[in-house]
Design a protein around this motif. Structure first.
Motif, PDB file in Angstrom:
ATOM      1  N   THR A   1       1.730  -1.561   8.562  1.00 27.55           N
ATOM      2  CA  THR A   1       3.151  -1.749   8.159  1.00 27.55           C
ATOM      3  C   THR A   1       3.966  -2.561   9.146  1.00 27.55           C
ATOM      4  O   THR A   1       3.822  -2.411  10.481  1.00 27.55           O
ATOM      5  CB  THR A   1       3.736  -0.347   7.972  1.00 27.55           C
ATOM      6  OG1 THR A   1       3.625   0.467   9.195  1.00 27.55           O
ATOM      7  CG2 THR A   1       2.864   0.565   7.206  1.00 27.55           C
TER       8      THR A   1
ATOM      9  N   SER B   1       8.089  -2.481  10.104  1.00 31.37           N
ATOM     10  CA  SER B   1       9.380  -2.027   9.564  1.00 31.37           C
ATOM     11  C   SER B   1      10.492  -2.792  10.492  1.00 31.37           C
ATOM     12  O   SER B   1      10.197  -3.093  11.473  1.00 31.37           O
ATOM     13  CB  SER B   1       9.561  -0.520  10.139  1.00 31.37           C
ATOM     14  OG  SER B   1       8.213   0.304   9.551  1.00 31.37           O
TER      15      SER B   1
ATOM     16  N   PHE C   1       0.836  -1.268   0.030  1.00 33.41           N
ATOM     17  CA  PHE C   1      -0.010   0.110   0.040  1.00 33.41           C
ATOM     18  C   PHE C   1       0.753   1.263  -0.053  1.00 33.41           C
ATOM     19  O   PHE C   1       0.666   2.306  -0.822  1.00 33.41           O
ATOM     20  CB  PHE C   1      -1.007   0.005   1.142  1.00 33.41           C
ATOM     21  CG  PHE C   1      -1.981   1.140   1.159  1.00 33.41           C
ATOM     22  CD1 PHE C   1      -2.806   1.070   0.272  1.00 33.41           C
ATOM     23  CD2 PHE C   1      -1.793   1.972   2.490  1.00 33.41           C
ATOM     24  CE1 PHE C   1      -3.687   2.381   0.551  1.00 33.41           C
ATOM     25  CE2 PHE C   1      -2.644   2.920   2.486  1.00 33.41           C
ATOM     26  CZ  PHE C   1      -3.655   3.410   1.422  1.00 33.41           C
ATOM     27  N   THR C   2       1.899   1.206   0.857  1.00 34.95           N
ATOM     28  CA  THR C   2       2.920   2.284   0.853  1.00 34.95           C
ATOM     29  C   THR C   2       4.452   1.617   0.547  1.00 34.95           C
ATOM     30  O   THR C   2       4.329   0.356   0.672  1.00 34.95           O
ATOM     31  CB  THR C   2       3.098   3.092   1.807  1.00 34.95           C
ATOM     32  OG1 THR C   2       3.339   2.228   3.072  1.00 34.95           O
ATOM     33  CG2 THR C   2       1.901   3.981   2.193  1.00 34.95           C
ATOM     34  N   THR C   3       5.484   2.519   0.258  1.00 36.75           N
ATOM     35  CA  THR C   3       6.578   1.662  -0.321  1.00 36.75           C
ATOM     36  C   THR C   3       7.727   1.666   0.461  1.00 36.75           C
ATOM     37  O   THR C   3       8.564   1.000   0.444  1.00 36.75           O
ATOM     38  CB  THR C   3       6.981   2.234  -1.720  1.00 36.75           C
ATOM     39  OG1 THR C   3       6.995   3.516  -1.420  1.00 36.75           O
ATOM     40  CG2 THR C   3       5.914   1.957  -2.663  1.00 36.75           C
ATOM     41  N   ASN C   4       7.761   2.537   1.607  1.00 38.28           N
ATOM     42  CA  ASN C   4       8.972   2.912   2.453  1.00 38.28           C
ATOM     43  C   ASN C   4       9.036   1.731   3.352  1.00 38.28           C
ATOM     44  O   ASN C   4      10.020   1.011   3.763  1.00 38.28           O
ATOM     45  CB  ASN C   4       8.855   4.125   2.970  1.00 38.28           C
ATOM     46  CG  ASN C   4       9.341   5.229   2.284  1.00 38.28           C
ATOM     47  OD1 ASN C   4      10.183   5.190   1.390  1.00 38.28           O
ATOM     48  ND2 ASN C   4       8.666   6.433   2.536  1.00 38.28           N
ATOM     49  N   PRO C   5       8.091   1.102   3.932  1.00 38.48           N
ATOM     50  CA  PRO C   5       8.360  -0.007   5.160  1.00 38.48           C
ATOM     51  C   PRO C   5       8.422  -1.253   4.530  1.00 38.48           C
ATOM     52  O   PRO C   5       8.112  -1.291   3.351  1.00 38.48           O
ATOM     53  CB  PRO C   5       6.914  -0.093   5.818  1.00 38.48           C
ATOM     54  CG  PRO C   5       6.282   1.160   5.559  1.00 38.48           C
ATOM     55  CD  PRO C   5       6.673   1.632   4.191  1.00 38.48           C
TER      56      PRO C   5
ATOM     57  N   MET D   1      -4.301   0.925   7.939  1.00 38.78           N
ATOM     58  CA  MET D   1      -2.970   0.762   7.411  1.00 38.78           C
ATOM     59  C   MET D   1      -2.000  -0.087   8.191  1.00 38.78           C
ATOM     60  O   MET D   1      -1.846   0.481   9.356  1.00 38.78           O
ATOM     61  CB  MET D   1      -2.224   2.233   6.738  1.00 38.78           C
ATOM     62  CG  MET D   1      -0.942   2.079   6.293  1.00 38.78           C
ATOM     63  SD  MET D   1      -0.767   3.936   5.697  1.00 38.78           S
ATOM     64  CE  MET D   1       1.237   3.912   5.834  1.00 38.78           C
TER      65      MET D   1
END
Lengths: 243, 243, 243, 243, 243, 243
Positions: free
Chosen positions: F44, F46, F24-28, F42
């Motif tokens: 995540t 990390s 869904f997002t790309t950083n974690p 959401m």
């Protein structure tokens, strides 16, 4: 139950010695020292006229609870939460559990717009502090409600049937009742049960962080908890002179 | 002293009944319940190996103290400081007084790089909680030092002569010893005295918010405090089996 | 007094040079810069119409104080309390002392339902910041009360006789007046005295963390403090143009 | 510029009287009182050997700043941030601006692993406290760097050319330099400019909460700011004896 | 503009792909997901009847904003501000910028005594989160105002012309529009511009921490920002169906 | 099960539509949007190299979780916890539940000394946010572990069998699966169940604040939960491409 003997000499389905001392201190409307073996909790019930904003003009009362450990209650001294400026998640979690549980022992509509504040302060910790807190808090609550009725400010009969709480765990595969710290810290599964004198549940919280559990084990644990809670309710009634 | 009788039947120079119970709880190295009449404080001394940063590599130990009231200790329940996220000025002030006072009862150089943490938790408040805390904390400290010596970690003899503390006040013009809340709240002048068994002072704090005081009154109050502290030191020694 | 000369050239019973500058800033009703040698404190008195809740409808006013050190006031910069999110115990303790002391210089019933807020901000610290704060705050208070009277909002005569404060200590066995940091940090005994112009005490706080003290030493120190306070009160009166 | 005369007698492009007093206090390495009219800020630069963790072993130094208002600096006393336990957004924002701006006046690589901490404490506020803070902080920084160099701990020449800051605004349609509170509070547009002695910008912050602004107005305001900053830099140099 | 191609293939005066998704969530009155390339911010506008105390009985409404980053929004996870118990200066600074900017897009007198609370929560950060927040918040605001008008509680026409925001920087000497993190972190100069559809500025903030900037560079950057803001306003209008 | 139809058209034993969106997002390392009907979270995962102090040199890894609601996630906007400076008890309680639950899905010994930080941020709340969080977090965890293995830093096979969670309640006497807010707020009994794909329990939490529950009802609820969890585990596997 097998006749396995635990490290402290108890049978698997045996409570630690329970002591409930009323009028432990004199300022609050109810004040109880509850002991489950070496676990000792001072449970008080203070009365405040009026209710918090979200209950204003509802005609109903409110009950809330705060649980806390004295810094020297544990084997290793713990930092004081007031000095750190924040309350630990565990403290919040148990305060909320105690409050929810005891609200099941009171009919808020019969209480009028009064607030009962329960405080459970652990003087000495040896496992089961949350269940001892709930069990002791009921007795303090009963004394506070009696106090309110004497003062003539309670319109009805707010006190409901006793509730009590006990922990159960599975240690080395054996379901065991009322865990002291030595057992609690190495239990595969840990279940806290809050039960009313009717035998119905108020709250159950089972955690298998060190091992999952199936329906069969859950049922064994619930049997033990039921036995324990009935005995604790007898102890509450005896302390209150209700027998 | 005149033979005026106080509201609770005491003479002006008479202490409230004092009780010192050692081993009140079992986890800390020293644990004492001290009672000055209805004031009850749990005083514990916990030992930690090592010292805070500012004492590192000094070869000396450290002693610090925290004072706190349980929320239900007072007649009107007080909000819990941990929940408010800040500690009141009064709490800080008394914690600092207790720490300074008890550091006068220990030779930090003889303690080695160990820390003693005193906790004075007021279970029930009826005036004189800070002086009861100091008096009880000395006994808990003595037990903790004995514990350290048994454990073989203390190089020398850190415990110094007993110290005790008492409050004195002027009420309706009469100097009076050991004030319960009823008297404390309307005293013109309020003096707290911490004294060592040599008769020398560790700390004196006199406040005349409701009326000033001259040298003559100060001397009368110090006479009373001296008498009270000597009696408290006897009670400490008796509790410790030192007589 | 012996004719021993201190490291800064003063006699044992001699104050440091005292300077009191009124109208140091212009926004508050009273604003004073007080200097005891190198110690410099900005003392302001701000007026707020109305009183805190616990004084509502009492017909009386209130006075409260906050003491604080600027981070760069000390030799080594200290972390800013606002950034740490908590106020140190020492700061609380001194704020409370300043508030109690100055309440002895005002008749709250004559003040009407107004609040005077004192702020003592230390610009430069060299020992005796709390006693300089009290001494300067009286002058700021006097100006604020005059301001209130001019504004016609004060029903009576709230300002009482001057109070001033000074520190005394025993250094190397010698009782000494008005300690700068160099002496304060190695004093055996430290006594802060708040005195009214009548010669009566408002507050005395004596601490013997590095050595106990007997009655004789207490009396010597009180003699010095008395002398110092009388001189400070003269300086206050001169600053206020009262002579 | 028109020859419109402002409420305080100044021309539109005229600064308030500027005063820069070095060695205002003696403990920090640099200590400056800067005055822009009635705005008075104590700016200090303290030196700490070592750098924060994110700069460790970089061979570079660090510079950071904290801005704060004394509670009695403003017309209406403001609550003390340390007592509220949190710092206001405005305070954070200005502290960050001062830090960023002054980092443009220092070559961190030439500073070695030392930290300079700037503190800008507003004693009296009358508009332009942030620009006065930056202007005064440069002078305190220059003194602190000189101090570090004397102490022999700075490997190179860290101090860069002077920077200064000033506010400009549009009031009743007229671009005006260096706004006191009376003008600032009703300005349509408010621009803070930090400029180096080369005439280049370090930071510009323009806000049109009460009215938008176009390129032409921006250019008029930048012209005024340039003029003001050049004059302030002359004042800095004069204070530092650099002319 | 030169025809230099940036690391992501864009021309120097080219925006990243912009996407504005209305009704991203359903509870708030306005809810928008705004994307500037990989930067993704959820902007919501919630409506509360009533205004804060300082606006009571003014007949006007209020608008305020909070900006925050989810902890996993950045490449390296950042600690959660709620868990640390304090909000970073950067967060405060941006929240204040968003609030000021959007108050320029609303006529508070036409809003009646209602409050609009904007929340800009960054789901994914790749530079330009504050400018994306402002740009998206305008669309959420427009939806919330429409909602208020439908509900019949808004007396007038509070929504003003669109505002949008974009960042510009100088990287390796080249003025560049709309900086992703890779460029932002090494820009010599960084300028954020908030512009209304009239072409007038609401706010400009330029910072040269890694290099100063002159008038010529400022003008080049403003030209780029103007172009970018006009394009963003077109995207806002398209999303709102206003074309 | 009866064929009673719920207010949203579902049968009593029917889950809301479930959607699990990976990346869904790309950083974690892992990032999942999980939807249970209108509830959207959401989740995540990390990765941080190293472990907290209490795990140092244990050879084991650690996993911890934080749960939070965006302020605009609920029907009425809730104050942001970071701005209030403290985290609510409910938030703490759920964060702890998520952490405990997911630690049952990972073999910390196989993880090496790495830490996985789960963040569950609720974008939109409609009941069941804690169970959706747990269910989504497993998928994010699986992606993060795959990432660690690709990076070659994980010595073993830390990921255990899937776990999922669902809520069950008794509404108007009818045991019902997967409660949206409308049902949750008026349920007599509320049970959250975390189950592994083996059918064994990780955690059960049942609360009867609005009505007690017996063994029979508990068993009915557990049956429903079992069915729900099996279906959720199928959805997890489908999302992960494991079928």
């Amino acid at each position: 139950m097998s006749d396995f003997i635990r490290f402290d000499g108890r049978a698997l389905d045996e409570l630690r010695p329970v002591r409930i001392t009323r009028n432990f201190t004199t300022n609050p409307a109810g004040s109880v020292l509850v002991e489950f073996g070496n676990t000792r909790v001072m449970c008080t019930a203070s009365v405040e006229y009026g209710v918090p904003r979200f209950k204003k003009d509802s005609g109903e009362g409110w009950l809330t609870a705060e649980y806390s450990m004295l810094p020297s209650a544990t084997h290793e001294r713990m930092p004081r939460e007031s000095m750190k400026g924040k309350v630990k998640g565990r403290t919040h979690e148990i305060s909320r559990l105690v409050g929810r549980s005891l609200r099941a022992a009171v009919d808020l509509r019969e209480l009028g717009e009064n607030t009962i504040q329960l405080d459970c302060d652990v003087l000495q910790a040896d496992g089961g502090t949350r269940t001892a807190s709930i069990t002791g808090a009921y007795v303090a609550l009963a004394d506070a409600v009696a106090h309110l009725k004497e003062a003539g400010v309670v319109p009805g009969e707010p006190l409901l049937d006793p509730i009590a709480a006990v922990s159960v765990g599975i240690i080395d595969g054996r379901p065991s009742l009322d865990l002291p710290y030595e057992e609690d810290s190495r239990a595969e599964v840990d279940l806290n049960v809050v039960m009313a004198s009717s035998g119905n549940f108020v709250e159950i919280q089972g955690t298998g962080e060190h091992g999952l559990f199936g329906r069969a084990e859950l049922n064994q644990m619930l049997d033990l908890a039921e036995k324990g809670c009935y005995e604790l309710i007898e102890a509450q009634k005896a302390a209150l002179g209700w027998n």
